[in-house]
Design a protein around this motif. Sequence first.
Motif, PDB file in Angstrom:
ATOM      1  N   UNK A 159       2.276  -4.567   3.215  1.00 14.54           N
ATOM      2  CA  UNK A 159       3.239  -3.510   3.522  1.00 14.54           C
ATOM      3  C   UNK A 159       2.528  -2.161   3.445  1.00 14.54           C
ATOM      4  N   UNK A 160       2.563  -1.404   4.539  1.00 20.16           N
ATOM      5  CA  UNK A 160       1.867  -0.121   4.584  1.00 20.16           C
ATOM      6  C   UNK A 160       2.903   0.991   4.718  1.00 20.16           C
ATOM      7  N   UNK A 161       2.925   1.916   3.744  1.00 22.38           N
ATOM      8  CA  UNK A 161       3.914   2.990   3.782  1.00 22.38           C
ATOM      9  C   UNK A 161       3.281   4.256   4.339  1.00 22.38           C
ATOM     10  N   UNK A 162       3.648   4.588   5.570  1.00 19.25           N
ATOM     11  CA  UNK A 162       3.169   5.807   6.239  1.00 19.25           C
ATOM     12  C   UNK A 162       1.653   5.975   6.160  1.00 19.25           C
ATOM     13  N   UNK A 189       0.880  -1.170   0.000  1.00 23.03           N
ATOM     14  CA  UNK A 189       0.000   0.000   0.000  1.00 23.03           C
ATOM     15  C   UNK A 189       0.918   1.219   0.000  1.00 23.03           C
ATOM     16  N   UNK A 190       1.052   1.883  -1.155  1.00 19.71           N
ATOM     17  CA  UNK A 190       2.130   2.869  -1.294  1.00 19.71           C
ATOM     18  C   UNK A 190       1.839   4.182  -0.575  1.00 19.71           C
ATOM     19  N   UNK A 191       2.912   4.919  -0.377  1.00 20.08           N
ATOM     20  CA  UNK A 191       2.771   6.245   0.206  1.00 20.08           C
ATOM     21  C   UNK A 191       2.020   7.149  -0.758  1.00 20.08           C
ATOM     22  N   UNK A 192       1.165   8.001  -0.222  1.00 16.18           N
ATOM     23  CA  UNK A 192       0.399   8.900  -1.079  1.00 16.18           C
ATOM     24  C   UNK A 192      -0.731   8.196  -1.801  1.00 16.18           C
ATOM     25  N   UNK A 193      -1.054   6.999  -1.373  1.00 17.71           N
ATOM     26  CA  UNK A 193      -2.226   6.232  -1.822  1.00 17.71           C
ATOM     27  C   UNK A 193      -2.160   5.720  -3.260  1.00 17.71           C
ATOM     28  N   UNK A 194      -1.735   6.603  -4.218  1.00 18.68           N
ATOM     29  CA  UNK A 194      -1.727   6.204  -5.634  1.00 18.68           C
ATOM     30  C   UNK A 194      -3.025   5.513  -6.044  1.00 18.68           C
ATOM     31  N   UNK A 195      -4.133   6.174  -5.753  1.00 19.57           N
ATOM     32  CA  UNK A 195      -5.411   5.610  -6.211  1.00 19.57           C
ATOM     33  C   UNK A 195      -5.543   5.803  -7.717  1.00 19.57           C
ATOM     34  N   UNK A 208       5.195  -2.178   8.426  1.00 18.40           N
ATOM     35  CA  UNK A 208       4.630  -0.847   8.537  1.00 18.40           C
ATOM     36  C   UNK A 208       5.750   0.180   8.567  1.00 18.40           C
ATOM     37  N   UNK A 209       5.684   1.162   7.663  1.00 15.72           N
ATOM     38  CA  UNK A 209       6.617   2.279   7.736  1.00 15.72           C
ATOM     39  C   UNK A 209       5.922   3.390   8.496  1.00 15.72           C
ATOM     40  N   UNK A 210       6.556   3.876   9.537  1.00 21.76           N
ATOM     41  CA  UNK A 210       5.902   4.896  10.357  1.00 21.76           C
ATOM     42  C   UNK A 210       6.914   5.956  10.748  1.00 21.76           C
TER      43      UNK A 210
END
Lengths: 336, 292, 237
Positions: free
Chosen positions: C160-163, C84-90, C192-194
Motif C-alpha cells: 500500500x503506497x500513500x501518495x 508505505x506511509x505518507x510522509x515516509x516516516x523514516x 495506491x493513494x494518489x
Amino acid sequence: MTAMRRDLLLCGLFAAAALAWPMVSGLRYSVTQTTFFFIWATVVVQWNLVFGISGIFSLAQVALFAIGAYVTAMLGYYLGTSMLLAMPAGAVVAVIASIALGLACLRLYGPYVALLTLCVSQVLYVLIVNDTDCFTHPPAGCMPLMGGVRGFSRFGDLGFRDWLGSGFYIGNYYVGLALLTAAILFSILIIHSPMGLAFRALRDNPVYAAARGVDRFRYQLWIFGLSAFFTGLAGAFYAVNTGVVGPVVFSFPHLLFLLSMIVVGGVGTVWGPVIGAVVLMVADELMRELGDFRDIGMGLILVGCVVLMPKGLSGLFQSLSARLAGPAASAAEKAK
Amino acid sequence: MDVLFQIIASGLTLGAVYAISTVGLALVFGAMSMLNMSHGALMALGGYMAWFTLTGLGLPPALGVLVAVGVCAAVGALIYLLIARPMLGAEGFETRIFIATIGFGAVMESAILMAFGPQPKPQPLAVQGGIGLGGVHLPVQNLLILGLSMALMLALGLFLQKSRIGMAIRATAQNRDAARLMGVRIGGVYALVLAISGGLAAISGITVSSLSSLLPNMGGDPMLKAFIICVVAGLGRVPGSVVAALFIGLFEAAVQYTIGVRFSFALLLLLVIVVLIWKPQGVFGRHQGVRL
Amino acid sequence: MPDDLVVSHLTAGYGHQTVLHDLSLRVEAGQLTALIGPNGHGKTTLLRAISGLIPAKSGEIRLGETRISGLGAAAVVARGIVHVPQGDLLFPDMTVLENLRMGAFLPAAGRREKAALDEVFSLLPKLRDRQTQIARTLSGGERRMVGIGRGLMASGRVLMLDEPSLGLAPIVIEQIYEVISGLRQAGRSLLLVEENAMRAAGIADRVHLLDHGTLAWSGTGTQLSGRPELLETYLGV
C-alpha cells in the motif's frame, strides 16, 4: 458568568459551614486537623492554578511553601519580627523566588520543568540539612543559619495564646479558614477571568491562540508568581500554627502527600483540589492505625488514581452527572 | 598536581556510576517518552537484593548480582504492564506516568524500609585495597566500577547497534508508527526497555551503595542527578548521556574538592539551568516535532 | 493463488471522530488499485485502518480467508500487508541501509533480506550509493525512495503506497512511477493513494473514488478517463 456565580455561592456555603464547625465539634483534635486541612487545601488550590489551569508541570510548590515557612520563622527567630509582619514577608519572598524560578524554567518543555523544580526542592533540602556551621550560639548549643536538621522553634505566634488561653487553636482555625477562603476566591477569579479563558484557548488550540497574540510565557509567569503568594502565605501560617519549622517541609513524602491530593481530586477545576485534600486527609487519618503500611497505602492511592481515574474524583462526578442528565446532555458534552 | 589526579580519578568513578543509571533512564525516555521516577527505588532494591542474597542467603557474589539484576528487571517489566500500559497513548501520558512512577517508587521504598529497616547497611560487594600511582591513591573498588561501567556501556551500545532487537528499540524511539509498520511489537519493546533499565538500576544501586552504604532512600539523589545528566545531554539521547555523565562526574568531583560536598548538587543544578537557557533541547538534543 | 484484500462495512476514525462510514471495497490480487478523492475524505485513514495503526470501529477487513482487522499492526505486516506511509516516516537517525533492513524486520522477510536488498538496489539504484548516509540528511526524493524501498524489503503480498508523489519534483515523480509500473508488471498487488486522478487513471487497473468516507464511484482507469464530470464534481478539476 453563571458558572462563576455558582462557584462563588459554593465558596460562601463552604465558608459558612466551616465557621460553625468548631462550635459543633467539641473535639480539639478535629479542629486542629481541620486547620491543617485549610493549609494543605490552600497549597493544592494554588498548585491547581499552576498545573491544571496554566499547564505548568511544576513540583516547586512544596519548595515555595517551605520558603514561606522558613522566612517567617527566621524573621521571628533572629529579628523578633511580629508574625503579622513576618507572614506576608514570607509570602513575598516566595513570590520573588517563584519569579526567578519561572524565568529560568518556564520556557522549557514540560517534563524538564518538573525535573528542575523537583531538583530545586531537593537542593534546598540538602543545603539546609548538611549545614553544620554555627551562625549563632543559643543556650542549646549551635544554630546554623537555616536551622540545620532541627529547624526553628519558638519564633513567635499570632498572640492567640495571650488572648484565648488554651483555646488558642480556635484562633488559628479561623485564620486558616480565612486563608483558604481567600485562596479559593482567588482561584475562582483566575479560572473565570480573561486569563483563565486565554489558558483554555491555549490548551485547546495553541496555534490559534498564539496567532491571536496570547503570550503563553507571560501568562504563565503571572500565574506562577501570583499563586506563589498564597502558597508562601500558607507556609508562613503553617510555621505559626505548628510553632516548628524543619527541613521535613521540603521532604519527598510531603510532596507526595500534596501531589496525591491534586491527582485524586482532579486538576483543572475549582473544587477538585479541595475534594482531593479532604479525601487524602481522611485517608491519612484512617491509615494512622496501619503504621508502616501507611506510606505504602498513600503511594498505592496515588498510583491507582493516576492509572484508573486520570481526571480524578471531580472528573468522575462530571461524567456521572453528564450520564444522569440524559443522553442529550452527554452528546452535547461530546460535541464540545 | 596530585589533587588534579585525585579529582580526575574520583570524578571518572562518579561519572561511571551515574552513566549506568543515566543510560537506563535515557533509553526509557527515548523509546516511550516516559520519565521513570521509580528508578531511584529500583536502585535501592537492587542494592538490598545483593545484600540479601550475599549476606542473608550466602550466595556467591556473581549469582547474587544476577539475582538482583533479575529481580529489578522483572519489576521494570511489571511497571510497564501495570502502570504504563493502561495509559499508553492517552492524553497527558508524560505527566501521568511521571506522577504514577513517583507513587510506585514511594511504595517500593516503604516496602524496602519495612523489610530491611532504616539503619544503614554495608554493601558486601565492596573490594578493599588500593593502588598507589605516583602519590595518588586509587581504591580498587573505584577502578572496578569504572571498568564495569565502561564494559556495560560498550555491551549496551553493541546490542543497540547490531542486534535485531536493538534495532527494534532504536526504531521505536525514532518513529513509533513506522516501527509498528515494520512489524515491531512496540509493547514488547517498552517492556524490554523498562526491564533493561531496571537491570541497570540494580547494578547502579550496587555500585552506589558500595561507595557509601545501603539505605532505603539511597536512590533519590543519584536518580535526580542522573535525570539532570539526561537533561544536559538532551532527554533520550543515549550515547550523549554517557559523555554527559562522565563530564558531570568530573564537575562534581572538582566542586567537592574545591568548594565542598554540600554545594555540589546546588552547583550542578545551576550548571544545568545555564545549559538549558543556552540550549533548551540539551547539548546533544535536537528539536523534534510532536512525538506520537 | 494470491488473495484479494476485502474491506467490508468498515467504520473507522480517530477518537470520537469517524472518518470512514460503512465502507466496502476490494483490492484484487495482482492488480493495481488506486484510491482517489478530495483530501481529508478518508484515503489515508483507510490505509491506516488496513495496516492496523488505528482500530476498526465496526466492519471487517480480510485478506483472502484471513480476518486481519483487530490484529494489530505487527500482525498485519506478518500477514503480508505492507504500508508505505505518507510522509515516509523514516527512522531519521539510522542509515539508509539500516532503514532498509528494518523493512525486513520480521523473521520471514529477514530470511530473504539479501535477495530483497539486491532487488531494491536494482529498482532504485541511487540507494546503493547512499547506503551509509543518515536518513535525516537525505533529500525529499531520496527519502521517498528509501520509504518505498523499505516497504519492498518486507516482501509482502499487498503493497500500500500513500501518495508516493506528494511534494516531489516532476522528474522524481516520473522515476517513482516507473518503479510502480514495474511492480505492477511483476504482478504485485498494489493499493495506491494518489491525489492526481489523471495520473492514477493512467496506471491503475481499478480506481475507487472516496468522498466523505464512503465509496462514491468505482471503475477501471480507462472508464475514469472517459468521465471528466466525475472529476469536476468531486475533485474540482
